[in-house]
Write an enzyme that holds these catalytic residues in place. Structure first.
Site, PDB file in Angstrom:
ATOM      1  N   TYR A 125       0.811  -1.236   0.000  1.00 27.86           N
ATOM      2  CA  TYR A 125       0.000   0.000   0.000  1.00 27.86           C
ATOM      3  C   TYR A 125       0.843   1.283   0.000  1.00 27.86           C
ATOM      4  CZ  TYR A 125      -0.367  -0.572   5.257  1.00 27.86           C
ATOM      5  OH  TYR A 125      -0.166  -0.755   6.584  1.00 27.86           O
ATOM      6  N   GLU A 126       0.202   2.371  -0.375  1.00 26.84           N
ATOM      7  CA  GLU A 126       0.906   3.643  -0.640  1.00 26.84           C
ATOM      8  C   GLU A 126       1.966   3.485  -1.740  1.00 26.84           C
ATOM      9  OE1 GLU A 126      -0.287   6.320   0.511  1.00 26.84           O
ATOM     10  OE2 GLU A 126      -1.450   5.566   2.213  1.00 26.84           O
ATOM     11  N   GLY A 127       1.693   2.613  -2.680  1.00 28.27           N
ATOM     12  CA  GLY A 127       2.647   2.400  -3.787  1.00 28.27           C
ATOM     13  C   GLY A 127       3.525   1.199  -3.522  1.00 28.27           C
TER      14      GLY A 127
END
Lengths: 599, 599
Positions: free
Chosen positions: A440-442
């Site tokens: 998550y968050e890239g």
């Protein structure tokens, strides 16, 4: 033995000794009050709260998880009550603007506290993270009226917040989103669509939830250029914050996940929900990036937390578990066997975790220090310099520390053998919880492309050069010190090679863009090892100075130097594998037709 | 899309083309019937059974798991019924002695079938594994009477088996065990103690369970020299196999584990249970080692299965999921985005999994071929040669393939991003299930010590030298072939270095035994990369020959060569990291006092 014990001595080492936060705070407008005594007191109180109030909820949160019904989502036992106590003690407002009821402390202090919260229970911490991201976005883009409507209640801990970005067909590629916002006569919008993977999208921890939603205004351009941000409250409220009508937003279901059961991951349905534009229309993606650095730092810090938690548990076990004899002969002949910490390979696993936890702490705390400067400094040059460094370091911290945090959690499990695989000890939960951080968050792959593409090639290497200059200056200043000269000489070799590798990739990518993707993750991991080496060398210098000056804590400082030696001899050389594969070209990846991967 | 599809084309490649099993079977006493047609038919039937009958049970087995009660353990829905069908079709007797109702096929055929079973559901497969290990131990050590009492029922699939070794304080260190056996007047023993981590120790899949238990006869020496094996049936039976009295053995509880929920992991209480000595008294540990090679091969094969399952799922996803555009420009401009398989880093993750699944298949199937020779050959020299090679290769296969299998499972999850973290897709179950393989039947650390200590230093390097000679002969024979000369030249460099590293470690360990432990895991991983490189080079030679000879399957064979190239360029160079850390000495691990690891 407590389930989690905040590593206070090490935190203090990083804050006061390594990063010299006392001088930093003294020079930062509005932070003059953050004295050593105040920060010590905050750390001690947060350590108590997280050890006594949060950590005991963590295993139950994993077992029982969140429960969805038509009426809403019930969070795990104790989450609501403990968050209420957390709010009453003022923690949600720690780093928030005093104008909205916050205490106005620096981001770096909040970061230190957040490490303890997420180490004690990641599921519990996710709620704070979601609220923090929402507050940050509001602070940056909301009108004064919007700020007054939403922020004080959130700072007080009475309302929660979420960031609603992902759709089932639009994850990394947000430009594909389909959620629509129709302008209404009263200036608001009617928002419709379905978002997935929404952290704490629905829950019972607060009386209201403020969703920040990205959507496309009817008629806006396709792709990323037609994305806008909206505020969608669960309950509409009047100017005094009195709750009114329920908005047309509801949670359709929650995901059943590998881990992180303490945090509901929601499918959120917006069915003509009343929405208020946040920031300029069609600039939503740019607006969102304002909170991305902080959010990625938050996830990087999770890597530190996972390494720390696994380290604590596996160290306890390794000192306690009697099995076999040391290779060099019995160490405890009076006992039936030796504790497994006598074995070199068990020590390798423990020290690896220690290096990631403590090294990652130095790295993330320094990033938080940079964020302080960007938020507070009145010197535009200092801000620009930090912004540059941050752009380079954030993808490295996010991807490298989450990968290493997960690997460390796995090493902790391995130290416990079969006992690590059963739920009782909590180390397998840590492995499962830590796995999402690499996504998550890239994802790691996205961070790697951001690093080599935007941050290095996009600045023609300027940011990398600036950072390696800083490292080289440190090396030059310390190369005569026999305690660290082995470290500075390795570091210098690596900074030179780092630049050369970036040049090689850039050159190859100019001819074939796939070369960038083909080298990206190896390059990112390489970068991570070098950055952490820089912090470990700095730690050794600080420790050596303390020893030279005379101290009652010789063991602490000597261990720092020994751990740095372990890092330089056993972890930094992993760059050799990455160098060897990085530049083998894109051909070996691209030549197989997608239809021929399997027969 | 089926949940699991047996990779039949690749299995046939490995069996018929790479390992030339047809000639091998033709030359093996009692295996003349294992023609290509027979083995093809077995593979096809097993593929159908596992895809249609076993794989559909796997997700439910994870969600519902096994349920303990005072009455016994209920296995997941469908397990009992499908095992009954499996038995009726004769699968449990596939490789068992015809004297006891088996079909007498070679171990390597059973191994191929077992890959399909464990790939479709590891929990389900564990039951077969436990029974197989028990049968093998009985075959090796039971009296003719004992064999007649227990084996036919087990071969028929009516009775199950277990191996009861571990106690809570005695895992790796079995010499510490406390379970006691008191001789009785009738020649039997009364066995008392508690065993943990017993796979399928209690269940509802068969009417009886035959436990093989290690225990100490009253008055026997302490440590490993006083360990004996016993047969402890759940129900005592008469000579006709009619069940009688329930024995004093019961399941106290089952573990709650990270994964592998389909297989009950039992605490077994023996309270004066009637037990029968198996094999010579006080030689139990040696007796047990007879089945260890097979058991470790079984676990190595799990690594292959985990890589294969993850590869299949993540490949489907990567071809299907549209997100972003290729770095080199849109590949599917008519669609909203390109499938993610266009991205070099996604391909890196997919090809890594493919290399481990297919490479591990070659490696494990070849080990099974060696076991065939040891079991069947009438040529003592051939047997001794295979036994030597097996001793060297087994710890490598077990540790390297399970570590790589788990890493591959994790890469599959990463390919799916956030969707990989939720249970729906089954890839996170594969990660959780795969994690135990690095632990049971001897952890990676234990395999590494076995390799460098017993198998290499213990034979003064003879086994390693013999094996590298084989590799070097292969390289010499193929170095002029332009398709593989890049591979043979890398391999030759590595076999030379492999021997040098072993010498260095041996030399250092002679002065300080900790040096062996300090280098062990790096050395094992290094060895694994080299062994797999050998198989990939062989695969390329076979594929090249097929292409030269003319084939309708050009894509298949060309992809083999391209995958070999990926392996040599992107995976084998990981040895560089291991070489760089392996010989940094034990000091960096040993110098920190155990009490100073944390402050």
């Amino acid at each position: 033995m407590p389930l989690y014990q905040a590593p206070q001595r090490d935190m203090k080492f990083v804050m006061d000794e390594l990063l010299d936060m006392p001088s930093h705070y003294a020079s930062l407008p509005g932070c003059e009050d953050a004295s050593v005594e105040i920060v010590d007191a905050i750390r001690e109180e947060a350590a108590k709260f997280t050890t006594n109030m949060v950590a005991p909820l963590n295993q139950g949160a994993d077992e029982i998880g969140c429960i969805w019904s038509e009426e809403g989502v019930k969070t795990p036992p104790g989450f609501k009550e403990s968050y209420q106590q957390f709010s009453e003690a003022g923690w949600p407002g720690l780093i928030q603007d005093p104008e909205f009821g916050g205490q106005g402390l620096p981001i770096s202090v909040g970061n230190m506290v957040h490490e303890m919260v997420l180490s004690s229970s990641l599921g519990w911490a996710m709620f704070c993270g979601a609220n923090g991201g929402t507050l940050e976005t509001l602070e940056a883009w909301a009108t004064p009226e919007q700020k007054n409507t939403y922020m004080p209640k959130m700072v007080e801990g009475k309302w929660g917040g979420t960031m609603c970005l992902t759709e089932s067909h639009a994850g990394t590629d947000l430009g594909l989103l389909r959620t629509k916002a129709e302008p209404q006569d009263d200036g608001s919008y009617s928002l419709s669509g379905t978002k997935i993977f929404i952290t704490h999208g629905e829950h019972d921890q607060t009386e209201n939830i403020i969703h920040i939603v990205i959507a496309r205004i009817a008629g806006a351009p396709a792709g990323t250029k037609g994305i806008s941000l909206f505020i969608v409250p669960k309950f509409l409220s009047d100017a005094n914050g009195e709750l009114g009508e329920r908005n047309a937003v509801s949670c359709g279901s929650i995901e059943h996940k590998m881990g992180l059961h303490g945090s509901p991951t929601c499918v959120m349905n917006f069915d003509g929900a009343k929405a208020f534009l946040l920031g300029p229309a069609n600039k939503g993606l740019q607006c969102m990036f304002t909170f991305m650095n902080n959010a990625r730092l938050g996830v990087a810090l999770q890597g530190v937390g996972h390494a720390e938690v696994g380290f604590q548990k596996s160290l306890d076990y390794a000192k306690d578990r009697l099995q076999m004899r040391a290779l060099t002969g019995a160490k405890n002949p009076e006992l039936m066997a030796d504790p497994i910490i006598v074995h070199p390979d068990v020590r390798r696993m423990l020290l690896t975790q220690k290096c990631i936890a403590e090294g990652g702490r130095m790295f993330t705390y320094d990033i938080a220090k940079m964020l302080d400067v960007i938020q507070r400094s009145e010197d535009p040059e200092a801000k620009a310099e930090m912004d540059d460094a941050l752009g380079l370091l954030t993808p490295i911290a996010k991807a490298f520390l989450t990968e290493q945090g997960h690997d460390s959690a796995n090493l902790a499990l391995q130290c416990l053998g079969g006992h690590g695989y059963i739920k009782e000890w909590g180390v397998e939960q840590n492995v499962r919880d830590s796995r999402i951080a690499c996504i998550y968050e890239g994802t790691t792959g996205i961070q790697a492309l951001d690093l080599i593409g935007r941050k290095i090639m996009g600045t023609k290497g300027a940011r990398l050069t600036n950072f390696t200059k800083t490292i080289n200056a440190f090396c030059e200043a310390n190369q005569e010190n026999p305690v660290v000269s082995e470290f500075t000489s390795e570091l210098t070799k690596h900074t030179k090679e780092w630049g050369e590798l970036a040049m090689q990739i850039g050159g190859a990518a100019a001819k074939n863009p796939d070369e960038m993707g083909a080298a990206s993750v190896d390059f990112l991991m390489y970068s991570g090892y070098v950055v952490l080496a820089y912090y470990w060398a700095r730690a050794a210098v600080v420790a050596d100075k303390a020893l030279q000056a005379g101290t009652t804590e010789e063991d602490f400082y000597k261990t720092k130097i020994s751990t740095a030696k372990f890092y330089f001899q056993r972890l930094l050389p992993k760059t050799r594998g990455h160098v060897a594969t990085m530049n083998t070209g894109a051909d070996n990846l691209m030549e197989i037709n997608a239809d021929h991967f399997a027969f």
